[in-house]
Each structure stands twice: as C-alpha cells, then as structure tokens.
Design an enzyme around this catalytic site. Structure first.
Site, mmCIF file in Angstrom:
data_model
loop_
_atom_site.group_PDB
_atom_site.id
_atom_site.type_symbol
_atom_site.label_atom_id
_atom_site.label_comp_id
_atom_site.label_asym_id
_atom_site.label_seq_id
_atom_site.Cartn_x
_atom_site.Cartn_y
_atom_site.Cartn_z
ATOM 1 C CB SER A 159 -0.718 -0.094 1.398
ATOM 2 O OG SER A 159 -0.241 0.306 2.117
ATOM 3 C CB SER A 190 6.715 1.583 10.865
ATOM 4 O OG SER A 190 5.932 0.937 11.821
ATOM 5 C CE LYS A 191 4.037 0.313 3.599
ATOM 6 N NZ LYS A 191 3.506 -0.531 2.520
ATOM 7 N NE ARG A 192 3.314 -5.373 10.619
ATOM 8 C CZ ARG A 192 2.470 -5.532 9.684
ATOM 9 N NH1 ARG A 192 1.340 -4.779 9.835
ATOM 10 N NH2 ARG A 192 2.492 -6.576 8.504
ATOM 11 C CG ASP A 193 4.703 3.070 14.181
ATOM 12 O OD1 ASP A 193 4.884 2.205 15.034
ATOM 13 O OD2 ASP A 193 5.610 4.045 13.530
#
Ligand code: GLU
Length: 511
Positions: free
Chosen positions: A15, A264-267
C-alpha cells in the site's frame, strides 16, 4: 530555471504509505507552482516484491486527493511508457553503453559466494564487506578474469550481474536543495548492481536512466533515498549527462508521534490511527486496514495536514486549499529535521473542513437515516438537521451517529440528573408543555421557546429549573445539540409523546 518536470516514482510493492502521499503532494505542488509537469512513473522492476493491486491503489489514492498527473501510465505522455517493466530494452541498452565504456563490468559471483565472504569478514572482525575498488580484483568479474574466461562464462549461460565501476578515490559532491552540500567519498560506496541476473535493471539504473530520458528537472523524494544519491551522481557522470542532472531535494522523515524513530506501517495499527490514504488488505494477516478515507477524513483536510508535515508557509496561517498551497509552496521552506506525525492535528484540520461543508454535502447520508424515520420531508429541513450537529463534530460519522441517537428510542436516562432535577415544578412545566404540543402539527424552534417560556412564566417557574430535565426527557442526556431545534425537527407530536413517556416512567414520590 529550466522547465520544471518532476516525478513521483512509487514501487508498487504494497500500500502507499502516508509518507509516500506527502512526497507525491510536494512534487505536485512544486510542479504546479512553476507551471511544470507532474509525472507518475511506476518503478516495478523488483519482481520479487510485486503486489498485484498496488499500482491501482496508488492511482485511486491520488485521485481521491485530487493530485492529478500530467503524464502517467493512464494519462500517457511524450515519454511513454511510464512503467519500468515496459522499458526493459532501454535499460539494457544503457547498461551496455557503460560496459562498452569500461565504466561497468560483469560479475559472476553467486549469492552464496558473497555471503560466505561476508560471514568470514564478520567473523574476523573486519568492517562490513564491500564490493568495490579494494576488493573487486579478488572476486569473479570481468575486471579480474581474462577476456577469454569472461566470454566462456557468458556463452555457457553463467548467471551474471552488471556492476557500476565506482572510482577508487573520488569525492562525490551533490547539492541538495534542502540539506545543502552533501559530500561522500567513493571508497565508502559499493559497486552497485545495475542489471540483475534476471536481466532486469536495479532501481539505481532504471531510476537515473528514466529521470534523464524523461527530462526530470528536480528529484523530490524521501530522505531514505539520500544514501543512493551519490551512486546516482556517479551514474550521471558515467553517462556524460552531468549537465542534465536534476536538482535533488530529500524530504525529512515522518516520525512516530513520540519522535522516536520513523513512522512505520505498523504504527497506525498499534497506535490507532490510519497511515494509509485508503483501506488496504494486509497480505500477511488478511486484515482490512482502514485508511484516512474510511476513517472519515476529508481529502482537503488530509492535503492540508500533509502539506504541513515538513513544510510551513513562514506565517501563522494554517488553512490552505490545494490552490493556495500551490501558490505558497517553496522547497526553501521545507525543514531538514524529521516531523512528528500528530494525528490530533489531522483531526483539527478535518474538523475545520467539516464545519465549512455546505449542508447539501450531507444529503445522501442524512436522507438514509431520516427517510426511514419519516423525517426527511423532501429534505426541507436538511439545513437545520446539519446545523444541529455539524459544529459539534470532527467527522461526518459523528454527525450521523448523533442524529441516529436523536431519532431513535432512548435507551437510558441520566439518573443523576433525574435525582437532582426532577421535581414537581419541573413536572408541571413539562406536562403543560406536552399538552400544548399535542395540539400542534408543527412548531419552529423559536415558537417552541416562546411557548415554553410562557408556560413557565404562568407557573412561576424559572426556565433554568426545567430546561435540563426537559432535555433528559427528550434525549436521555443532560447535554447535547440545541434543544429547541430538536423540538422543531422531531415535531410537536413526537416531543409530546416523549415527555409523557418520561413522566410516566419516573413518577415522583408524592404522585
Ligand atoms: N521507486 C522508489 C520508491 O519506491 C523511488 C525513489 C525515488 O524517487 O527516486 O520510492
């Protein structure tokens, strides 16, 4: 300044992270400010990391935000194709040119061989292994092997890569529009792979060749690409394109809200806010992660928010439309240091833009809830419904929810307010009010107020003693949107019923 041509060059490997959207936005603003061209180029030469719907996702995201490309896969343009996987022959030609010039070479070392060297070096405590002027003659490549051996290996179909021959001792200087002069010594650089064994170019070769061929004037991209820039400068030199080298501007990183490292994407998932423009299904977990759009952010709010993540206009002003941003934008006002990602600021922008929306914007959503409840009436009171909740909300979903709560059956009444405010004076006032309302089919907010005041005046009761419990009787709660408007919108019959229901449900001890 030469003709401004900038590009956003995403790799469709997942994404589009919000940092990537900011990069696209800054490129777009810069292009439009100087009446130049904004180009989208798809950098999809890494087949291992290819994700099928990622390219479409990029277009959808930018379209939602109103960031339009002048040249792209979809738009076309004079430097077609705009997708690197469709330009393979071009890169091959340019790699061959460097090979012929002796500025690139074939390397036959297998991954296993290189891995072994790395491990050995690590074990003996030496610095990290680099494939460069200091080591290349002891490795298996067209510089260390005889011509005959090289030809033999190639004819046998031995896999090889093409590497850039980085000079042993050279200072590489590049001027970054945000950071100033950046100096790197060539001895610290690897002989980067330009063509992989699958015959596809690496990012470095394809990126530089395309920037040159597409006449890119400025490379505006994330700071994570700064370490690649010296290699790119060497490539421009090797090709003899120095005079046409674009100017560089490496954008500061987006940091976690606490400032402790890169966002980050995970944040997003961990901290409960979106980091993608649109929803995205995670490949590993198969979970659908909502984006800014699904979370209710307006595109103009996200644009305004993103513009300020690293740039500022130099004034106190914070509200900028896309056109105003184009006008105000300048690379000089982009900061060097990382910017903390503060979702509350995004909410603040959203609230601002939500409050500015014309009531007609909400027609569809409001009709959906009001029509089944018999309260739509062709939308004649839409303005009033919207006004009732708009100013109290940050997202449209909050407005809808508040309306839903208002029109549906009350689940619970605020007991502590009943304990403190429900008394005989209040009851007499409410009772009379409900009886009067029962005789009417319509009432405006203004009329309702006058009626109530008149009743209370006759009963010698101060409005302050009754208003809050009236609200509790109509909504269950002690606070909320304008009460008289609620009365107008729900209508005198419904209001009268609600009051009677309340009176019956909470008898006073003396009843
Ligand atoms: N393809 C690179 C990316 O994924 C582009 C970097 C650049 O703009 O040079 O971000």
């Amino acid at each position: 300044m030469k003709d401004v041509r900038v590009r956003f060059a995403p790799s469709p490997t997942g994404s589009l992270h919000i940092g990537g959207v900011r990069t696209a936005l800054y490129n777009y603003l810069f292009a439009k400010k100087y009446h130049g061209k904004f180009i989208i180029r798809i950098e999809d030469t890494d087949q291992n990391r290819f994700v099928a719907n990622a390219e479409q996702y990029i277009y959808d995201s930018l379209e939602w935000l109103g960031i339009k490309a002048d040249e792209s896969v979809i738009e076309g343009g004079p430097y077609f194709p705009y997708k690197q996987s469709e330009r393979k022959d071009i890169y091959k030609k340019y790699a061959n040119e460097l090979l012929e010039k002796g500025l690139a070479y074939y390397a036959f070392d297998t991954n296993e061989e290189l891995e072994l060297i790395r491990t050995k070096q690590k074990e003996s405590g030496e610095n990290n292994f680099q494939y460069n002027a200091a080591t290349r003659m002891s490795l298996r490549n067209s510089l260390s092997l005889s011509k005959g051996e090289v030809n033999r290996l190639i004819q046998m179909g031995t896999p090889y890569v093409v590497r850039l021959k980085v000079p042993a001792k050279e200072e590489i200087r590049l001027f970054d529009l945000i950071r100033g002069w950046v100096m790197v010594h060539s001895s610290t650089l690897d002989d980067k792979v330009l063509m992989k064994s699958d015959g596809l170019p690496t990012y470095h070769l394809a990126n530089v060749v395309d920037d040159y061929l597409m006449k890119i004037s400025h490379v505006i991209r994330g700071e994570e690409w700064l370490p690649s820039a010296p290699t790119h400068v060497l490539l421009y030199k090797s090709f003899g394109w120095e005079a046409d080298m674009p100017q560089f501007a490496h954008l500061p990183l987006l940091l976690k809200p606490g400032g402790d490292g890169k966002l980050s994407k995970r944040d997003g998932e961990m901290l409960g806010f979106p980091v993608f423009p649109l929803q995205w299904r995670d490949k590993e977990t198969q979970k659908l992660i909502p984006g800014f759009k699904e979370e209710g952010y307006l595109p103009e709010a996200l644009i305004n928010f993103l513009a300020f993540l690293g740039w500022n206009p130099g004034t106190e002003e914070e509200i900028f439309s896309l056109d105003e941003l184009i006008e105000a934008f300048s690379i000089e006002r982009i900061g060097k240091s990382g910017t903390k990602f503060d979702i509350n600021k995004a909410k603040w922008f959203n609230q601002f833009y939500l409050h500015k929306k014309d009531p007609s914007y909400f027609t569809e959503e409001f009709k959906k809830i009001l029509d089944p409840a018999g309260l739509w009436n062709g939308g004649i009171k839409l303005n009033l419904w919207v006004k009732l909740v708009q100013e109290r909300s940050t997202f449209e979903s909050e407005m809808v929810l508040e309306i839903k709560n208002l029109i549906s059956k009350i689940e619970a009444f605020d007991q502590s307010l009943i304990d403190s405010k429900w008394n005989i004076d209040a009851k007499n006032g409410l009772k009379e009010f409900s009886e009067q309302l029962a005789l009417l089919n319509e009432i405006t907010a203004e009329e309702a107020k006058t009626l109530l005041n008149k009743i209370l005046e006759t009963q010698n009761t101060k409005p302050g003693k009754v208003l809050q419990i009236l609200r509790v009787s109509l909504t269950g709660k002690g606070a909320g949107p304008d009460l008289m408007t609620i009365i107008e919108l729900l209508g005198p019959q419904e209001i009268s019923k609600r009051i009677i229901h309340f009176i019956n449900r909470f008898p006073l001890s003396m009843d």
